[in-house]
Scaffold this motif. Structure first.
Motif, PDB file in Angstrom:
ATOM      1  N   ILE A 154     -17.463   2.773 -23.221  1.00 37.70           N
ATOM      2  CA  ILE A 154     -17.178   3.563 -22.081  1.00 37.70           C
ATOM      3  C   ILE A 154     -15.605   4.261 -22.534  1.00 37.70           C
ATOM      4  CG2 ILE A 154     -16.843   4.072 -19.659  1.00 37.70           C
ATOM      5  CD1 ILE A 154     -18.681   1.586 -19.261  1.00 37.70           C
ATOM      6  N   GLN A 175     -15.293   9.062 -19.205  1.00 36.06           N
ATOM      7  CA  GLN A 175     -16.619   8.920 -18.623  1.00 36.06           C
ATOM      8  C   GLN A 175     -16.140   7.828 -17.265  1.00 36.06           C
ATOM      9  OE1 GLN A 175     -18.203   7.034 -21.938  1.00 36.06           O
ATOM     10  NE2 GLN A 175     -19.614   8.757 -22.556  1.00 36.06           N
ATOM     11  N   GLN A 176     -15.419   6.813 -17.395  1.00 36.85           N
ATOM     12  CA  GLN A 176     -14.839   6.215 -16.532  1.00 36.85           C
ATOM     13  C   GLN A 176     -14.501   7.075 -15.206  1.00 36.85           C
ATOM     14  OE1 GLN A 176     -11.485   3.676 -17.887  1.00 36.85           O
ATOM     15  NE2 GLN A 176     -13.003   2.357 -18.999  1.00 36.85           N
ATOM     16  N   PHE A 225     -17.096   8.790 -13.594  1.00 35.74           N
ATOM     17  CA  PHE A 225     -17.970   7.761 -12.800  1.00 35.74           C
ATOM     18  C   PHE A 225     -17.452   7.565 -11.321  1.00 35.74           C
ATOM     19  CE2 PHE A 225     -19.569   3.370 -11.250  1.00 35.74           C
ATOM     20  CZ  PHE A 225     -20.541   3.635 -11.278  1.00 35.74           C
ATOM     21  N   LEU A 277     -17.711  10.592  -9.271  1.00 37.92           N
ATOM     22  CA  LEU A 277     -19.264  10.601  -8.560  1.00 37.92           C
ATOM     23  C   LEU A 277     -19.161  10.206  -7.241  1.00 37.92           C
ATOM     24  CD1 LEU A 277     -22.108  11.473  -9.311  1.00 37.92           C
ATOM     25  CD2 LEU A 277     -22.288   9.155 -10.219  1.00 37.92           C
ATOM     26  N   ALA A 292     -19.285  15.413 -12.376  1.00 35.22           N
ATOM     27  CA  ALA A 292     -19.290  13.832 -12.618  1.00 35.22           C
ATOM     28  C   ALA A 292     -20.649  13.426 -13.033  1.00 35.22           C
ATOM     29  CB  ALA A 292     -18.753  13.154 -11.500  1.00 35.22           C
ATOM     30  N   VAL A 334     -21.774  11.635 -16.371  1.00 32.47           N
ATOM     31  CA  VAL A 334     -22.361  10.117 -16.348  1.00 32.47           C
ATOM     32  C   VAL A 334     -23.821  10.503 -16.907  1.00 32.47           C
ATOM     33  CG1 VAL A 334     -23.202   8.306 -14.924  1.00 32.47           C
ATOM     34  CG2 VAL A 334     -20.818   9.366 -14.506  1.00 32.47           C
ATOM     35  N   ALA A 393     -23.738  10.459 -20.881  1.00 31.61           N
ATOM     36  CA  ALA A 393     -23.214   9.154 -21.332  1.00 31.61           C
ATOM     37  C   ALA A 393     -24.233   8.250 -21.257  1.00 31.61           C
ATOM     38  CB  ALA A 393     -22.107   8.742 -20.543  1.00 31.61           C
ATOM     39  N   ILE A 394     -24.959   8.213 -20.282  1.00 30.41           N
ATOM     40  CA  ILE A 394     -26.120   7.211 -20.286  1.00 30.41           C
ATOM     41  C   ILE A 394     -27.199   7.681 -21.343  1.00 30.41           C
ATOM     42  CG2 ILE A 394     -28.095   6.468 -18.927  1.00 30.41           C
ATOM     43  CD1 ILE A 394     -26.386   6.493 -16.608  1.00 30.41           C
TER      44      ILE A 394
END
Length: 194
Positions: free
Chosen positions: A3, A7-8, A11, A14, A26, A30, A33-34
């Motif tokens: 991660i 991305q952190q 998240f 979000l 956001a 995310v 990334a997923i």
């Protein structure tokens, strides 16, 4: 799956952003990334896929039906021989089955035709050396059972018949584990030793 910091932050944003534009932004980060994590091609050494072929040197024989193969790129593949089940190492004839398989393939170049990947991540494969079916050779020597429970699902009719005939011949000649009057199949032994 690594991660990144962005991305952190996405998240966290979000759930903490004060307006919908920041939350939407956001959410997109995310989601991407997923998506990238779930669509990555395995890059670990020895990643195995069904219906593939791997050629290399056998660098380890774990027991009478499990080997480790090292390909030319130095990737290791843990493989279980398809359609047979050899005695476990702790069973009578377990060490002899391992020795027999070692004599056939250890430090030899083989081709593995991988039919599927089992729940342990091993390739379930038909092993071939110099156009010889090694799985069948283990049966012929009397150091494995034809694993009909699984073979019926995917083994060709001709191969199924050849494996059955090899086991019957080994039994009749009392080769290997068939020297025992009543050998215990490994699937029964495993069940009773759980």
């Amino acid at each position: 799956m690594k991660i990144t910091q962005s991305q952190q932050r996405a998240f966290i944003r979000l759930f903490t952003a004060s307006n919908w534009k920041q939350r939407l932004s956001a959410l997109i980060i995310v989601a991407l990334a997923i998506w990238s994590w779930t669509n990555q091609t395995p890059s670990a050494p020895g990643a195995i896929t069904a219906n593939s072929t791997v050629t290399g040197e056998v660098v380890s024989v774990a027991d009478g039906d499990t080997i480790t193969l090292l390909d030319q790129d130095k990737k290791q593949y843990k493989l279980r021989l398809a359609y047979i089940d050899a005695p476990e190492k702790a069973m009578p004839f377990g060490q002899a089955a391992k020795q027999q398989l070692s004599e056939l393939v250890y430090r030899q170049e083989v081709t593995a035709h991988i039919d599927e990947v089992d729940r342990y991540g091993r390739g379930v494969a038909r092993i071939e050396k110099d156009q010889r079916d090694i799985n069948l050779a283990q049966l012929s020597a009397g150091y494995a059972w034809h694993y009909t429970q699984y073979a019926r699902k995917s083994q060709s009719g001709a191969d199924f018949a050849a494996y059955e005939a090899a086991q019957a011949a080994a039994q009749q000649q009392q080769k290997g584990l068939w020297a025992d009057a009543n050998p215990t199949p490994p699937w029964d032994w495993r069940k009773s030793n759980r």
